[in-house]
Design a protein around this motif. Structure first.
Motif, PDB file in Angstrom:
ATOM      1  N   SER A 217      14.399 -31.991  -7.888  1.00  0.00           N
ATOM      2  CA  SER A 217      14.904 -32.191  -6.526  1.00  0.00           C
ATOM      3  C   SER A 217      15.609 -33.538  -6.414  1.00  0.00           C
ATOM      4  O   SER A 217      16.696 -33.635  -5.828  1.00  0.00           O
ATOM      5  CB  SER A 217      13.747 -32.128  -5.514  1.00  0.00           C
TER       6      SER A 217
ATOM      7  N   PHE B 175       7.208 -25.128  -9.691  1.00  0.00           N
ATOM      8  CA  PHE B 175       6.011 -25.164  -8.837  1.00  0.00           C
ATOM      9  C   PHE B 175       5.474 -23.751  -8.632  1.00  0.00           C
ATOM     10  O   PHE B 175       4.252 -23.535  -8.601  1.00  0.00           O
ATOM     11  CB  PHE B 175       6.339 -25.813  -7.497  1.00  0.00           C
TER      12      PHE B 175
ATOM     13  N   THR C 149       9.272 -29.941 -10.103  1.00  0.00           N
ATOM     14  CA  THR C 149      10.008 -29.653  -8.876  1.00  0.00           C
ATOM     15  C   THR C 149      10.505 -30.938  -8.224  1.00  0.00           C
ATOM     16  O   THR C 149      11.650 -31.027  -7.774  1.00  0.00           O
ATOM     17  CB  THR C 149       9.115 -28.869  -7.887  1.00  0.00           C
TER      18      THR C 149
ATOM     19  N   SER D  74      11.940 -24.089 -17.809  1.00  0.00           N
ATOM     20  CA  SER D  74      10.828 -24.510 -16.946  1.00  0.00           C
ATOM     21  C   SER D  74       9.507 -23.941 -17.445  1.00  0.00           C
ATOM     22  O   SER D  74       8.481 -24.627 -17.458  1.00  0.00           O
ATOM     23  CB  SER D  74      11.067 -24.055 -15.498  1.00  0.00           C
TER      24      SER D  74
ATOM     25  N   THR E 245      14.928 -25.433  -7.763  1.00  0.00           N
ATOM     26  CA  THR E 245      14.005 -26.513  -8.149  1.00  0.00           C
ATOM     27  C   THR E 245      12.548 -26.155  -7.851  1.00  0.00           C
ATOM     28  O   THR E 245      11.632 -26.789  -8.392  1.00  0.00           O
ATOM     29  CB  THR E 245      14.350 -27.819  -7.397  1.00  0.00           C
ATOM     30  N   LEU E 246      12.314 -25.163  -7.007  1.00  0.00           N
ATOM     31  CA  LEU E 246      10.943 -24.751  -6.670  1.00  0.00           C
ATOM     32  C   LEU E 246      10.325 -23.831  -7.719  1.00  0.00           C
ATOM     33  O   LEU E 246       9.119 -23.571  -7.672  1.00  0.00           O
ATOM     34  CB  LEU E 246      10.926 -24.039  -5.311  1.00  0.00           C
TER      35      LEU E 246
END
Length: 252
Positions: free
Chosen positions: A204, A231, A200, A139, A227-228
């Motif tokens: 998701s 962000f 994100t 990420s 998944t956050l």
């Protein structure tokens, strides 16, 4: 107004009155550091101090703002010019104060969002603030790559680098160069938040697609917390760049 010229004039008048910076400061109820700042051309006396300062130095406000003694012929012309300059300085100060208040508010809001987001993610991960949980190398690489592409294709890669060099040592060659650096920082902040939000959202949707009826709620919640992370990276990156942008704006 020429701050350096005004500072040199204040210093000359102070020395003519055989006063030290400390003595002048005490007479005005301020520190000698403030006097030194004026005389070095790094600031101007506050409007509330100008009249007492002029009385101590035995000059008038027009001469103070002009940085020199004035003849009768030049007095009227300089009075109008100094008034316009003073109005402009006041407006600039108001804008700077407003910009500073907005910057502090945005920083405070983003800081609270970050804390709240980390608390939610920590709770969802079912562990006591696991550091490893927040380390997601793919990420991070994706975020930095997106940032680079944004700066590269908009032609702001060099401007982004210049923003940090301006804060350390090198001064911008022109106002335009500094403004381009500020623009690059703004673009970088938007890019990081946008990239984080997009990643994100993508993760998701992908997680929801993979979710089966057999997956229990705690596992699903923990996966959604993961998944956050992009962000979160975007918000952290933007939060780091906000004070850099603010300092650069103040230096201009």
């Amino acid at each position: 107004m020429e701050q350096k010229k005004i500072g040199e004039f204040i210093a000359a008048q102070r020395k003519e009155k055989q006063m030290t910076q400390k003595q002048l400061g005490e007479a005005l109820g301020i520190s000698d550091k403030a006097i030194s700042k004026w005389e070095c051309g790094k600031g101007l006396p506050d409007i509330s101090i100008m009249m007492p300062l002029c009385e101590l130095l035995e000059i008038n406000v027009n001469e103070l703002l002009s940085g020199e003694h004035l003849t009768e012929d030049a007095y009227s012309r300089k009075a109008e010019e100094n008034m316009m300059n003073l109005i402009q300085e006041t407006e600039n100060q108001k804008k700077e104060n407003t910009r500073g208040n907005i910057l502090r508010t945005v920083t405070w809001v983003m800081g609270n969002i970050l804390i709240l987001l980390m608390l939610i993610m920590t709770s969802a991960s079912q562990a006591n603030f696991p550091i490893a949980f927040y380390l997601d190398l793919p990420s991070l690489i994706a975020m930095l790559f997106y940032l680079y592409l944004t700066l590269f294709f908009t032609g702001h890669t060099k401007d982004f680098k210049n923003a940090f060099s301006f804060l350390r040592r090198r001064k911008p060659e022109s106002i335009k160069e500094a403004q381009k650096a500020i623009m690059a920082l703004s673009l970088a902040m938007k890019s990081l938040i946008t990239a984080g939000g997009f990643c994100t959202l993508f993760f998701s949707i992908y997680l929801l697609w993979l979710t089966t009826n057999s997956m229990d709620l705690s596992t699903f919640t923990a996966n959604m917390a993961v998944t956050l992370i992009p962000f979160l990276y975007g918000l952290i990156g933007a939060a780091i760049l906000i004070p850099v942008k603010g300092r650069l704006e103040n230096r201009i």
